[in-house]
Design a protein around this motif. Structure first.
Motif, PDB file in Angstrom:
ATOM      1  N   MET A   1       0.772  -1.043   0.044  1.00 37.17           N
ATOM      2  CA  MET A   1      -0.104  -0.001   0.060  1.00 37.17           C
ATOM      3  C   MET A   1       0.770   1.300  -0.084  1.00 37.17           C
ATOM      4  SD  MET A   1      -2.913   1.227   2.760  1.00 37.17           S
ATOM      5  CE  MET A   1      -3.728  -0.317   2.417  1.00 37.17           C
ATOM      6  N   SER A   2       0.533   2.208  -0.979  1.00 38.77           N
ATOM      7  CA  SER A   2       1.494   3.252  -0.663  1.00 38.77           C
ATOM      8  C   SER A   2       1.024   4.403   0.229  1.00 38.77           C
ATOM      9  CB  SER A   2       1.040   4.098  -2.283  1.00 38.77           C
ATOM     10  OG  SER A   2      -0.239   4.594  -2.282  1.00 38.77           O
ATOM     11  N   GLY A   3       2.163   5.110   0.715  1.00 46.22           N
ATOM     12  CA  GLY A   3       1.928   6.092   1.807  1.00 46.22           C
ATOM     13  C   GLY A   3       1.538   7.402   1.273  1.00 46.22           C
ATOM     14  N   PRO A   4       1.094   8.359   2.216  1.00 51.87           N
ATOM     15  CA  PRO A   4       0.768   9.397   2.057  1.00 51.87           C
ATOM     16  C   PRO A   4       1.498  10.256   1.069  1.00 51.87           C
ATOM     17  CG  PRO A   4       0.801   9.299   4.398  1.00 51.87           C
ATOM     18  CD  PRO A   4       1.672   8.100   3.788  1.00 51.87           C
ATOM     19  N   SER A   5       2.931  10.250   1.079  1.00 49.73           N
ATOM     20  CA  SER A   5       3.684  10.886   0.153  1.00 49.73           C
ATOM     21  C   SER A   5       3.960  10.733  -1.161  1.00 49.73           C
ATOM     22  CB  SER A   5       5.358  10.940   0.807  1.00 49.73           C
ATOM     23  OG  SER A   5       5.574   9.432   0.858  1.00 49.73           O
ATOM     24  N   ASP A   6       3.309   9.146  -1.498  1.00 49.93           N
ATOM     25  CA  ASP A   6       3.318   8.819  -2.978  1.00 49.93           C
ATOM     26  C   ASP A   6       2.118   9.149  -3.684  1.00 49.93           C
ATOM     27  OD1 ASP A   6       5.266   7.077  -2.140  1.00 49.93           O
ATOM     28  OD2 ASP A   6       3.942   5.557  -1.457  1.00 49.93           O
ATOM     29  N   ARG A   7       1.240   9.922  -2.987  1.00 45.09           N
ATOM     30  CA  ARG A   7      -0.006  10.634  -3.915  1.00 45.09           C
ATOM     31  C   ARG A   7       0.532  12.063  -4.522  1.00 45.09           C
ATOM     32  NH1 ARG A   7      -4.427  11.789  -0.910  1.00 45.09           N
ATOM     33  NH2 ARG A   7      -3.181  12.137   0.866  1.00 45.09           N
ATOM     34  N   VAL A   8      -0.074  12.044  -5.597  1.00 37.02           N
ATOM     35  CA  VAL A   8       0.461  13.230  -6.452  1.00 37.02           C
ATOM     36  C   VAL A   8      -0.742  14.230  -6.203  1.00 37.02           C
ATOM     37  CG1 VAL A   8       0.823  14.357  -8.550  1.00 37.02           C
ATOM     38  CG2 VAL A   8       1.877  12.172  -8.276  1.00 37.02           C
ATOM     39  N   PHE A   9      -0.488  15.462  -5.644  1.00 37.21           N
ATOM     40  CA  PHE A   9      -1.746  16.431  -5.540  1.00 37.21           C
ATOM     41  C   PHE A   9      -1.174  17.649  -5.508  1.00 37.21           C
ATOM     42  CE2 PHE A   9       0.143  15.107  -1.375  1.00 37.21           C
ATOM     43  CZ  PHE A   9       0.225  16.272  -0.480  1.00 37.21           C
ATOM     44  N   PHE A  10      -1.843  18.528  -5.644  1.00 33.79           N
ATOM     45  CA  PHE A  10      -1.538  20.094  -5.651  1.00 33.79           C
ATOM     46  C   PHE A  10      -1.795  20.722  -4.376  1.00 33.79           C
ATOM     47  CE2 PHE A  10      -1.183  19.053 -10.182  1.00 33.79           C
ATOM     48  CZ  PHE A  10      -0.513  20.435 -10.786  1.00 33.79           C
ATOM     49  N   ARG A  11      -0.762  21.704  -4.298  1.00 30.66           N
ATOM     50  CA  ARG A  11      -0.805  22.702  -2.868  1.00 30.66           C
ATOM     51  C   ARG A  11      -1.243  23.925  -3.524  1.00 30.66           C
ATOM     52  NH1 ARG A  11       2.648  21.121   1.034  1.00 30.66           N
ATOM     53  NH2 ARG A  11       1.410  22.323   2.337  1.00 30.66           N
ATOM     54  N   ALA A  12      -2.499  24.448  -2.920  1.00 30.13           N
ATOM     55  CA  ALA A  12      -2.905  25.800  -3.152  1.00 30.13           C
ATOM     56  C   ALA A  12      -2.439  26.680  -1.985  1.00 30.13           C
ATOM     57  CB  ALA A  12      -4.510  25.839  -2.905  1.00 30.13           C
TER      58      ALA A  12
END
Length: 228
Positions: A1-12
């Motif tokens: 299972m991937s950890g939180p840092s593996d997800r790609v998301f944008f910072r606003a």
């Protein structure tokens, strides 16, 4: 299972003008700024337990070929200026009461590669960024939401509250408007966040998850760098 840092998301969040930082620190707090020196003399010095903070910083200023000396000088000037502002604000943060620290987000950094029309080359331009939320890539062109506005307003109020003199606060404090703040979204990997010392992290954990959410990410994402 991937950890939180593996997800790609944008910072606003909001890119903060370096001129606004200079006004806030110099005129608001009366701090002598040395951003034009080769080695900026920041008032902030690390605590003895700051190993995590030091390890979390970027390795330093990217280098350019020697023949690009004018571009290198411009790049170094921006780098020194930003480092000076970050260091001095860190000192104000550490001197603030715990209840203020719980609502005061430390500025993050990102760089842009800028093409100089006159010098005919490129250089790295550093910027300071106050994150307010995160989203999926599909939201990258959206403007600010209510949460973004509320969180940057909280930053402005807490940061300006550190200026004790009312007249100075009114004249030199941050203004929630352009050019002081400009809303943008960036991929998370492009943003460098300042890691906290053990004491600073403990204070935020004690303050509760809402304090971590002010940094524009979930509490789980916030704590991830400290759990390895």
């Amino acid at each position: 299972m991937s950890g939180p840092s593996d997800r790609v998301f944008f910072r606003a969040g909001y890119v903060t003008s370096l001129d606004a930082w200079e006004r806030y620190l110099s005129d608001g707090h009366g701090i002598r700024l040395d951003a034009d020196d080769d080695a900026p003399d920041c008032e902030w010095l690390p605590d003895e337990d700051d190993e995590e903070f030091e390890e979390g910083q970027e390795s330093g200023e990217p280098t350019l070929p020697e023949e690009d000396e004018p571009l290198l000088a411009k790049q170094r000037s921006i780098f020194n200026r930003l480092s000076d502002y970050q260091g001095n604000f860190r000192g104000l943060y550490r001197a603030a009461p715990p209840e203020v620290k719980a609502r005061l987000v430390l500025p993050h950094t990102f760089t842009r590669i800028i093409k100089h029309p006159e010098l005919g080359g490129t250089y790295h331009e550093w910027n300071l960024f106050i994150p307010t939320s995160w989203s999926s890539p599909s939201m990258r062109t959206k403007g600010p939401g209510d949460v973004d506005r509320q969180r940057i307003q909280a930053f402005v109020e807490e940061a300006n509250g550190l200026i004790e003199d009312h007249e100075r606060r009114e004249a030199a404090g941050f203004k929630f408007q352009e050019p002081d703040f400009k809303f943008e979204r960036f991929p998370d990997w492009a943003i460098s966040r300042p890691l906290l010392s053990d004491k600073e992290l403990s204070n935020l954990i004690h303050a509760g998850p809402d304090s971590m959410r002010l940094w524009g990410i979930s509490p789980r994402e916030f704590l991830h760098p400290y759990m390895s």
